[in-house]
Every structure is written in C-alpha cells, then in structure tokens.
Motif scaffolding. Structure first.
Motif, PDB file in Angstrom:
ATOM      1  N   HIS A 159       0.825  -1.206   0.000  1.00 39.07           N
ATOM      2  CA  HIS A 159       0.000   0.000   0.000  1.00 39.07           C
ATOM      3  C   HIS A 159       0.864   1.263   0.000  1.00 39.07           C
ATOM      4  O   HIS A 159       0.521   2.259  -0.641  1.00 39.07           O
ATOM      5  CB  HIS A 159      -0.943  -0.005   1.200  1.00 39.07           C
ATOM      6  CG  HIS A 159      -2.032  -1.034   1.116  1.00 39.07           C
ATOM      7  ND1 HIS A 159      -2.960  -1.041   0.103  1.00 39.07           N
ATOM      8  CD2 HIS A 159      -2.330  -2.090   1.913  1.00 39.07           C
ATOM      9  CE1 HIS A 159      -3.801  -2.058   0.278  1.00 39.07           C
ATOM     10  NE2 HIS A 159      -3.430  -2.710   1.366  1.00 39.07           N
ATOM     11  N   THR A 160       1.982   1.212   0.711  1.00 34.91           N
ATOM     12  CA  THR A 160       2.894   2.362   0.711  1.00 34.91           C
ATOM     13  C   THR A 160       3.441   2.603  -0.687  1.00 34.91           C
ATOM     14  O   THR A 160       3.475   3.747  -1.169  1.00 34.91           O
ATOM     15  CB  THR A 160       4.049   2.139   1.704  1.00 34.91           C
ATOM     16  OG1 THR A 160       3.525   1.949   3.020  1.00 34.91           O
ATOM     17  CG2 THR A 160       4.991   3.345   1.708  1.00 34.91           C
ATOM     18  N   ARG A 161       3.880   1.545  -1.355  1.00 38.05           N
ATOM     19  CA  ARG A 161       4.406   1.689  -2.716  1.00 38.05           C
ATOM     20  C   ARG A 161       3.358   2.269  -3.652  1.00 38.05           C
ATOM     21  O   ARG A 161       3.653   3.131  -4.491  1.00 38.05           O
ATOM     22  CB  ARG A 161       4.893   0.332  -3.240  1.00 38.05           C
ATOM     23  CG  ARG A 161       6.240  -0.107  -2.684  1.00 38.05           C
ATOM     24  CD  ARG A 161       6.818  -1.261  -3.488  1.00 38.05           C
ATOM     25  NE  ARG A 161       5.979  -2.446  -3.405  1.00 38.05           N
ATOM     26  CZ  ARG A 161       6.082  -3.376  -2.457  1.00 38.05           C
ATOM     27  NH1 ARG A 161       6.998  -3.233  -1.497  1.00 38.05           N
ATOM     28  NH2 ARG A 161       5.290  -4.420  -2.454  1.00 38.05           N
ATOM     29  N   ALA A 162       2.125   1.802  -3.515  1.00 30.64           N
ATOM     30  CA  ALA A 162       1.060   2.290  -4.394  1.00 30.64           C
ATOM     31  C   ALA A 162       0.827   3.787  -4.194  1.00 30.64           C
ATOM     32  O   ALA A 162       0.607   4.531  -5.163  1.00 30.64           O
ATOM     33  CB  ALA A 162      -0.231   1.512  -4.138  1.00 30.64           C
ATOM     34  N   ARG A 163       0.901   4.244  -2.962  1.00 33.05           N
ATOM     35  CA  ARG A 163       0.690   5.669  -2.698  1.00 33.05           C
ATOM     36  C   ARG A 163       1.868   6.502  -3.178  1.00 33.05           C
ATOM     37  O   ARG A 163       1.676   7.624  -3.669  1.00 33.05           O
ATOM     38  CB  ARG A 163       0.423   5.886  -1.202  1.00 33.05           C
ATOM     39  CG  ARG A 163      -0.869   5.237  -0.750  1.00 33.05           C
ATOM     40  CD  ARG A 163      -1.221   5.549   0.694  1.00 33.05           C
ATOM     41  NE  ARG A 163      -2.375   4.752   1.113  1.00 33.05           N
ATOM     42  CZ  ARG A 163      -3.076   4.983   2.224  1.00 33.05           C
ATOM     43  NH1 ARG A 163      -2.720   5.985   3.027  1.00 33.05           N
ATOM     44  NH2 ARG A 163      -4.111   4.219   2.528  1.00 33.05           N
ATOM     45  N   LEU A 164       3.070   5.978  -3.060  1.00 27.57           N
ATOM     46  CA  LEU A 164       4.229   6.702  -3.583  1.00 27.57           C
ATOM     47  C   LEU A 164       4.162   6.804  -5.105  1.00 27.57           C
ATOM     48  O   LEU A 164       4.496   7.843  -5.688  1.00 27.57           O
ATOM     49  CB  LEU A 164       5.519   6.017  -3.141  1.00 27.57           C
ATOM     50  CG  LEU A 164       5.839   6.115  -1.645  1.00 27.57           C
ATOM     51  CD1 LEU A 164       7.090   5.302  -1.315  1.00 27.57           C
ATOM     52  CD2 LEU A 164       6.028   7.566  -1.221  1.00 27.57           C
ATOM     53  N   GLU A 165       3.722   5.746  -5.758  1.00 30.64           N
ATOM     54  CA  GLU A 165       3.549   5.798  -7.207  1.00 30.64           C
ATOM     55  C   GLU A 165       2.480   6.818  -7.581  1.00 30.64           C
ATOM     56  O   GLU A 165       2.601   7.533  -8.587  1.00 30.64           O
ATOM     57  CB  GLU A 165       3.198   4.415  -7.744  1.00 30.64           C
ATOM     58  CG  GLU A 165       4.355   3.423  -7.663  1.00 30.64           C
ATOM     59  CD  GLU A 165       3.918   1.992  -7.893  1.00 30.64           C
ATOM     60  OE1 GLU A 165       2.694   1.766  -8.121  1.00 30.64           O
ATOM     61  OE2 GLU A 165       4.779   1.091  -7.831  1.00 30.64           O
TER      62      GLU A 165
END
Length: 390
Positions: A376-382
C-alpha cells in the motif's frame, strides 16, 4: 534503517516492557498486538497496542497500552529502560498527558463532570471511543440522558484555544458548538448530524457539488487569520520523507526513488497566493452531508490562516487515495473536484501540492499497521509520482 526505539517497541522485548504498565494493577499480560505506530524524524516514537490481559479477579480483558520514547514521553509516565532506550508506558485511560481522559471514559464520573459544567446528564449509557492519539488527544461519543454529545480530550493547555476556535467557527459554518470545557482538558461539543462524505462515496449516495464545498470554505471567518499558521504539505515534504525512510521505505532503490520525488517537489513552483481562512485538513472524512447538502465541518483543530489552493489539494489527495484502494465513486467525484479546482488555480501549482499531500498519506499504512502495508505504501508513492508528473 529502522530506528533503535522502533526496533525495541516492535520487537520481542516489547511485551516485557509493556508488562510493567499493568503489573501495578495485579494483572498479567497474555498477548500484545501493535495497532498504531507514530515516528518522528528525530526518532521519537509512540506505539499503541491491543493487549490481552488476565486480571487479578480472574477475568480476561482487552486493554489499550501505549509506549513512547524521546520527546514524546509525557510527564507522569512510568519510565523504563531497555537497550539504552528510555520508554514511557501507560494503560488506557490513564494517559498522563490527558488527565481528563479517565473522567471522560467513565459514565459516572463523566455525568458528574457534565453536571458541574452546567450540562445535566444523569444517565450516560454509552461512551464510544472515536479516536485516540496517545499523549495528544481523544474523541469520545456520548449517549444517554439527552442529545448525543462528543467529548474531545486534549492537553490542558490547549483546551481554551480549542474552545475559542469552535466558538468562532460555529457562528459561520456548521461546525460543532462548544457546550462546556474543563480546566483539565475536556471540551464538550454538540453533534453535527449527517453522514460523512467518505461514507457517501462508499454508499453511492448524493454528493455535494464542488461549488458547495467552495461556498463552505468561503464562509470560514476571516478572524481565523489571527490564529497560528500550520505548515503546508509542500513545506512538510522532508518530514514525510524522513518518516518513510525510518519506517516503510528501507530498500536502496526505493529510497532513491523517494529522494527523487522529494527533490522534484522541492523544486515545484508554489506560486503566490493570498492568506485566507482555511480548515487546514479539508477532506472527505471531515465533511458531513444530508439531504439538504453539507451539514457539518468537524475536526477544526487546524483551522487558521493558509492558502485556499491547499484545501483543494488535500481533498484531491484523499479522493485519489480512496480511488486507488477501491472506492468506486471517488474517481469520478475526484475528477469533478479537480476540474473545479483547476478552473481556479494553475495546474502546475495545484498538482505538486496534491502530490505532497499524497506523500503524507503514504505514511499511513505503516502507521496503522495495515495488512500489506508495504504494498500500500508503494502504491501511494507511485500515485504521488503521477501527480508530480502531471
């Protein structure tokens, strides 16, 4: 790299430290689960736990415990040491920074406090915790003996200013009215009726037009300009980056990508905008709606001077994260809000602000220990990268 305090409070030594918070009550810790984690760039940490506890009378209960380090340790906390780290611990509701919390969570004591404050309430039947940030604040919903009330518990030195802010706003917008306050940090508020905009997005219910949101913001009183200013998301990018690097973004490639995003936002042109009255944290969870439109604007602790563009950027960031995680109505509604905002503000000034707000939201999955928080963190950074790229 994970900080030493964080490793201690999330590691196998944590149960031994937290057991000290309940030993004085003749209880025994059976199991411990982390529920929220707050980390500052300085390394100061606050962790909240759900604990299964065997009481001295034989009952097994679920308790809330807290542990803090660094400058997050409040006066009055029991302070222990582990691996060279000083840790302050306590159990709910004995929060040393929130002395009114023990009263606000007890029906008998709360009824007495309400009577003393001029709000007769002899039959408090239910107190439900709506929010709790250890050492900072709590929000409680109170039923029984009259209209529903909300009690906000803050540090004693903050209650007078918070009441003043509610008094000021309630005269102009549908914010909760302050009904009473106590010197130890309890503020009693009226209920705002309606359902949150977030709930309406999830339930396929009628949504307020972006123009209605704009009218609500324009109704905020100019007197807010005399209150302290809160830093914008763009001004907090380095803070968000440091928190993510200490918690959720530990790989070398991911860290380089995060640094590149922070650098791009640092170079963004914020433009020149006049100071106006702002809510300061304007998003779907703070807005209540009914059949006749917007019925409530809540959590006004951050109201003060700021830039109108940042209000729209914050709302757009939250809507885009909701869409990312499957709230179907958030995408088309976000598109309507974006169109409205871009008719009023330059695209290359608005979108970096949205990206910065999304970056702030990227700290959330780890903070609440969401299942699959790394993904979820990666998705928000993207998502933040896409807003930055425009």
């Amino acid at each position: 790299m994970t900080t030493a305090p964080l490793s201690l409070l999330l590691g196998p030594e944590a149960p031994e430290l937290l057991a000290a918070a309940i030993d004085g009550y003749g209880s025994r810790l059976r199991a411990l689960r982390v529920t929220t984690v707050g980390v500052q760039p300085s390394g100061a940490t606050v962790v909240q736990y759900a604990a299964d506890v065997d009481r001295a009378d034989g009952r097994r209960t679920r308790e809330t415990l807290a542990a803090t380090t660094g400058d997050r340790i409040p006066d009055g906390a029991a302070v222990l040491a582990g691996h060279g780290v000083h840790v302050g611990v306590w159990r709910w509701p004995q929060d040393p920074a929130l002395p009114a919390l023990a009263t606000a969570t007890d029906p008998v004591r709360l009824s007495a406090a309400l009577r003393s404050a001029g709000l007769p309430r002899d039959d408090v039947t239910r107190i439900r915790t709506r929010a709790y940030r250890p050492g900072r604040r709590a929000v409680l919903e109170v039923d029984g003996g009259g209209p529903r009330l909300f009690v906000k518990v803050v540090r004693p030195r903050a209650v007078a200013a918070l009441r003043e802010r509610h008094d000021l706003l309630a005269a102009h917008v549908p914010a909760p009215r302050p009904l009473a306050a106590t010197a130890d940090g309890m503020l009693v508020l009226s209920e705002c009726h309606g359902t949150s905009l977030r709930s309406r997005l999830s339930g396929d219910l009628p949504l307020p037009a972006p123009a209605d949101l704009g009218e609500l913001l324009d109704a905020l009183p100019p007197a807010l300009l005399h209150l302290p200013r809160r830093r914008t998301h763009l001004e907090r990018v380095r803070h968000f980056t440091a928190v993510l690097a200490a918690t959720a973004v530990t790989g070398e490639a991911e860290r380089a990508r995060l640094d590149a995003l922070a650098t791009a936002l640092a170079w963004a042109d914020p433009g020149t905008h006049p100071d106006v009255a702002v809510h300061g944290d304007f998003y779907d969870g703070q807005l209540l709606c009914g059949e006749q439109g917007i019925t409530g604007l809540v959590d006004v602790d951050t109201a003060g001077p700021g830039h109108r563009i940042d209000e729209w950027a914050t709302l757009l960031a939250h809507l885009s994260v909701l869409a990312l995680h499957g709230t179907a109505a958030a995408r088309p509604y976000g598109a309507r809000v974006l169109t409205h905002a871009e008719e009023r503000f330059a695209r290359d000034e608005l979108r970096p602000r949205v990206a910065a707000a999304v970056l702030g939201l990227a700290t959330g999955p780890f903070r609440v220990q969401q299942a699959g928080w790394a993904q979820h963190t990666r998705a928000r950074l993207e998502l933040a990268e896409r807003w930055t790229a425009g």
